[in-house]
Scaffold this motif. Structure first.
Motif, PDB file in Angstrom:
ATOM      1  N   LYS A  76     -22.622   3.132  28.600  1.00  0.00           N
ATOM      2  CA  LYS A  76     -23.731   2.386  27.992  1.00  0.00           C
ATOM      3  C   LYS A  76     -23.362   1.841  26.622  1.00  0.00           C
ATOM      4  O   LYS A  76     -23.633   0.681  26.306  1.00  0.00           O
ATOM      5  CB  LYS A  76     -24.967   3.291  27.864  1.00  0.00           C
ATOM      6  N   SER A  77     -22.771   2.685  25.778  1.00  0.00           N
ATOM      7  CA  SER A  77     -22.450   2.259  24.409  1.00  0.00           C
ATOM      8  C   SER A  77     -21.344   1.214  24.395  1.00  0.00           C
ATOM      9  O   SER A  77     -21.358   0.288  23.577  1.00  0.00           O
ATOM     10  CB  SER A  77     -22.049   3.470  23.558  1.00  0.00           C
ATOM     11  N   ALA A  80     -22.960  -2.014  25.137  1.00  0.00           N
ATOM     12  CA  ALA A  80     -23.711  -2.502  23.974  1.00  0.00           C
ATOM     13  C   ALA A  80     -22.764  -3.130  22.947  1.00  0.00           C
ATOM     14  O   ALA A  80     -23.065  -4.181  22.367  1.00  0.00           O
ATOM     15  CB  ALA A  80     -24.510  -1.364  23.350  1.00  0.00           C
ATOM     16  N   GLU A  81     -21.610  -2.498  22.697  1.00  0.00           N
ATOM     17  CA  GLU A  81     -20.610  -3.054  21.772  1.00  0.00           C
ATOM     18  C   GLU A  81     -20.102  -4.398  22.280  1.00  0.00           C
ATOM     19  O   GLU A  81     -19.882  -5.331  21.506  1.00  0.00           O
ATOM     20  CB  GLU A  81     -19.439  -2.082  21.626  1.00  0.00           C
ATOM     21  N   CYS A  84     -22.762  -7.044  21.668  1.00  0.00           N
ATOM     22  CA  CYS A  84     -22.802  -7.356  20.234  1.00  0.00           C
ATOM     23  C   CYS A  84     -21.683  -8.330  19.877  1.00  0.00           C
ATOM     24  O   CYS A  84     -21.908  -9.327  19.187  1.00  0.00           O
ATOM     25  CB  CYS A  84     -22.693  -6.070  19.425  1.00  0.00           C
ATOM     26  N   TYR A 119     -28.172  -4.664  15.682  1.00  0.00           N
ATOM     27  CA  TYR A 119     -27.614  -3.614  16.538  1.00  0.00           C
ATOM     28  C   TYR A 119     -27.959  -2.255  15.934  1.00  0.00           C
ATOM     29  O   TYR A 119     -27.587  -1.956  14.800  1.00  0.00           O
ATOM     30  CB  TYR A 119     -26.095  -3.778  16.627  1.00  0.00           C
ATOM     31  N   ASP A 121     -28.049   1.978  16.693  1.00  0.00           N
ATOM     32  CA  ASP A 121     -27.823   3.202  17.464  1.00  0.00           C
ATOM     33  C   ASP A 121     -28.827   4.230  16.953  1.00  0.00           C
ATOM     34  O   ASP A 121     -28.723   4.717  15.830  1.00  0.00           O
ATOM     35  CB  ASP A 121     -26.392   3.693  17.259  1.00  0.00           C
ATOM     36  N   ILE A 179     -30.114  -5.341  19.981  1.00  0.00           N
ATOM     37  CA  ILE A 179     -29.467  -4.372  20.854  1.00  0.00           C
ATOM     38  C   ILE A 179     -29.762  -2.976  20.306  1.00  0.00           C
ATOM     39  O   ILE A 179     -29.440  -2.677  19.152  1.00  0.00           O
ATOM     40  CB  ILE A 179     -27.947  -4.615  20.925  1.00  0.00           C
ATOM     41  N   ASP A 181     -29.068   0.946  21.096  1.00  0.00           N
ATOM     42  CA  ASP A 181     -28.342   1.940  21.876  1.00  0.00           C
ATOM     43  C   ASP A 181     -29.040   3.296  21.730  1.00  0.00           C
ATOM     44  O   ASP A 181     -29.493   3.651  20.645  1.00  0.00           O
ATOM     45  CB  ASP A 181     -26.893   2.022  21.378  1.00  0.00           C
ATOM     46  N   TRP A 183     -31.941   4.353  22.970  1.00  0.00           N
ATOM     47  CA  TRP A 183     -33.309   4.099  22.515  1.00  0.00           C
ATOM     48  C   TRP A 183     -34.172   5.369  22.558  1.00  0.00           C
ATOM     49  O   TRP A 183     -35.069   5.555  21.736  1.00  0.00           O
ATOM     50  CB  TRP A 183     -33.965   3.007  23.375  1.00  0.00           C
ATOM     51  N   TYR A 221     -31.999  -5.925  24.340  1.00  0.00           N
ATOM     52  CA  TYR A 221     -31.249  -5.096  25.290  1.00  0.00           C
ATOM     53  C   TYR A 221     -31.246  -3.667  24.774  1.00  0.00           C
ATOM     54  O   TYR A 221     -30.753  -3.400  23.675  1.00  0.00           O
ATOM     55  CB  TYR A 221     -29.821  -5.632  25.419  1.00  0.00           C
ATOM     56  N   THR A 223     -30.455   0.562  25.691  1.00  0.00           N
ATOM     57  CA  THR A 223     -29.861   1.553  26.580  1.00  0.00           C
ATOM     58  C   THR A 223     -30.433   2.921  26.258  1.00  0.00           C
ATOM     59  O   THR A 223     -30.941   3.156  25.159  1.00  0.00           O
ATOM     60  CB  THR A 223     -28.332   1.633  26.426  1.00  0.00           C
TER      61      THR A 223
END
Length: 549
Positions: A76-77, A80-81, A84, A119, A121, A179, A181, A183, A221, A223
């Motif tokens: 998932k991460s 996301a990267e 981005c 972005y 996290d 984004i 990450d 969540w 987005y 995750t």
């Protein structure tokens, strides 16, 4: 960079796009650039860039808010990267994607490095912070970064993040890609603080359900591990399109490795594909029939050794707590799955809150989202997907002191060795003891209960054998068949169970129905094992013969 420096670089021939990007302020949460994905590309990388085309198709539409939930260490991460790096207008990422699948897609140029990206996290806001301060901290951090990126747009102290984002959009025309990450980190970590969870969900609702979100965001987005929590009959953020372990939609192949991808890795690293599949395959995610745990596969090929790399993911303690819950039939179901069986599950009633688990279906659904169970949506069944997860489930059973199961697992190597040397008396006595001790868990006189007991009792054999229950043979079903794995020099075992009959009668049935001939295509040497139990005396008998053609 000074003004003089900017103009010198531009005058020296810097491309206009690169010149503009060079003066965009980078921050902790906005305009982070592509360094994260650059480091991913500097390592061995399995191309998952096709995900970008799916997300591109949602931008500026009613489907532009996506929530992708998968188990830990399912990529998932990294995804996301990647997103981005692709969308962020503060960098030039063309070279990072030039050799990937997305570069050939028609939407590649349209959205490449075109948006300010926020972005976040969420795990960064959950450590060393009092629960009541989390939501305030998130807003303050994001507002500070956005103010630094847009110093020309004034911020009024105390106003909500979304109010300020609207002002930025109206002043500049920029539309954001956001984004998030992990969540659900706040919800999981502060699960015993309902006020914190509700405050966090209210923040997300204010950001994404408000009509302002239509103007502010080109796309969102998220995750996480858990889908968005349900309140009564609907989600708290029902404008998000969710792609979960249960309902992955078109996202199935982008999280986890497909069998084709693992075959390629196995060939490149000189690994045995079948062994990788035994350890890490088994997830059916949507229409993808074979998905591997990606982190474990990469660990295995880099170390050239298959073992459990999923320990220490932080979910083991939660898993042990769930499987020990006293719901009717739960323990039976876990044992059945350890024995290679499957269980019916209805995942639709779960509220997507790990602190609200009301019944057996909820437990199964949590374990599906955590990755400890696979899910077959066509049959609404769950199961233990592979050796790695099975080992973790065994550890949990022992941790919870399920005496029958723990004893059977601990002694399963001795049972296999006794069977291979033809010690029928030991096999009968051992199974009789286990079956008797298991009487309170299953219906004692149910033949399927004995089948389950035997499958657990031979659990150790799975290191060297494929265990098949009710293998179709053309003239019926062999109760249990153990087929040697590749390069294992041991005989196959064909096990037949009888009730209120004789062990020799079980052997006679194996021969009469030609089970050995059907199994010969898989192996050479074979042992026939007949087991009978008397429903009145509870006595078990066993007879073992070596099959001779």
């Amino acid at each position: 960079m000074s003004v003089c420096g900017i103009f010198l670089n531009f005058a020296d021939g810097m491309p206009l796009v690169a010149f503009i990007k060079s003066i965009i302020t980078m921050g902790l949460y906005i305009n982070k650039g592509n360094e994260g994905f650059r480091q991913i590309r500097n390592s061995e990388y399995v191309d998952k860039s096709g995900l970008i085309a799916v997300v591109n198709s949602t931008l500026f539409t009613r489907r532009k808010m996506s929530c992708v939930t998968r188990s830990r260490r399912f990529g998932k991460s990294m995804a996301a990267e990647m997103l981005c790096a692709y969308y962020d207008h503060s960098c030039d990422s063309r070279a990072l994607f030039a050799d990937l699948e997305i570069a050939a897609h028609p939407s590649f140029e349209e959205h490449l490095n075109k948006y300010p990206v926020i972005y976040v996290d969420m795990t960064a806001f959950t450590s060393g912070v009092e629960g009541r301060d989390v939501v305030t901290g998130i807003q303050r951090a994001l507002i500070a970064d956005i103010c630094a990126a847009y110093p020309e747009v004034p911020y009024t102290e105390g106003e909500h993040l979304m109010v300020y984002l609207q002002r930025v959009v109206h002043a500049t025309g920029d539309r954001f890609v956001m984004i998030i990450d992990e969540w659900d980190a706040v919800i999981r970590i502060f699960e015993d603080q309902p006020a914190v969870k509700d405050s966090f969900v209210d923040l997300l609702r204010r950001m994404f359900k408000d009509v302002a979100a239509v103007d502010v965001f080109a796309g969102v987005y998220m995750t996480g591990i858990l889908p968005i929590k349900k309140y009564k009959t609907e989600s708290a953020l029902n404008n998000f399109i969710e792609y979960s372990m249960v309902e992955p939609g078109p996202m199935g192949r982008f999280f986890g490795f497909t069998s084709e991808e693992v075959r390629t890795l196995a060939q490149e690293h000189g690994m045995d594909y079948d062994e990788l599949a035994r350890w890490y395959d088994g997830y059916q995610i949507g229409d993808e029939p074979s998905i591997f745990n990606p982190n474990s596969v990469m660990q295995a090929v880099s170390r050239h050794r298959c073992r459990s790399y999923w320990t220490g993911t932080g979910s083991f303690e939660a898993m042990t707590n769930y499987i020990n819950m006293n719901f009717d039939g739960l323990r039976d179901g876990i044992v059945e799955m350890l024995a290679g069986g499957r269980e019916k599950v209805d995942p639709t009633r779960f509220q997507n809150d790990m602190s609200i688990v009301k019944n057996r279906d909820d437990v199964y659904t949590v374990l599906i989202h955590l990755g400890y169970l696979g899910y077959d949506w066509r049959r609404d069944e769950c199961y233990i997907p592979n050796k790695e997860v099975g080992g973790e489930m065994v550890n949990a059973v022992k941790e919870n002191r399920w005496e029958f199961v723990a004893k059977a697992l601990d002694q399963s190597e001795k049972l296999l060795n006794a069977t291979l040397r033809g010690d029928a008396d030991y096999v009968a006595a051992h199974l009789e003891a286990l079956h008797s001790e298991n009487a309170s868990m299953f219906k004692y006189n149910d033949e399927n209960a004995l089948s389950c007991v035997i499958s657990i009792a031979y659990y150790y054999a799975r290191n060297d054998y494929h265990m098949l229950r009710e293998l179709p043979t053309g003239k019926g079903y062999a109760d249990i068949v153990l087929l040697p794995r590749k390069n294992v020099a041991k005989p196959a075992l064909v096990v037949e169970l009888k009730k209120d009959c004789t062990a020799r009668a079980a052997i006679d049935q194996i021969k009469a129905r030609c089970y050995p001939q059907q199994v010969e295509q898989y192996t050479g040497e074979m042992l026939l094992v007949g087991i009978n139990y008397d429903s009145h005396s509870k006595q078990h008998t066993c007879h073992i013969e070596r099959w001779i053609k």
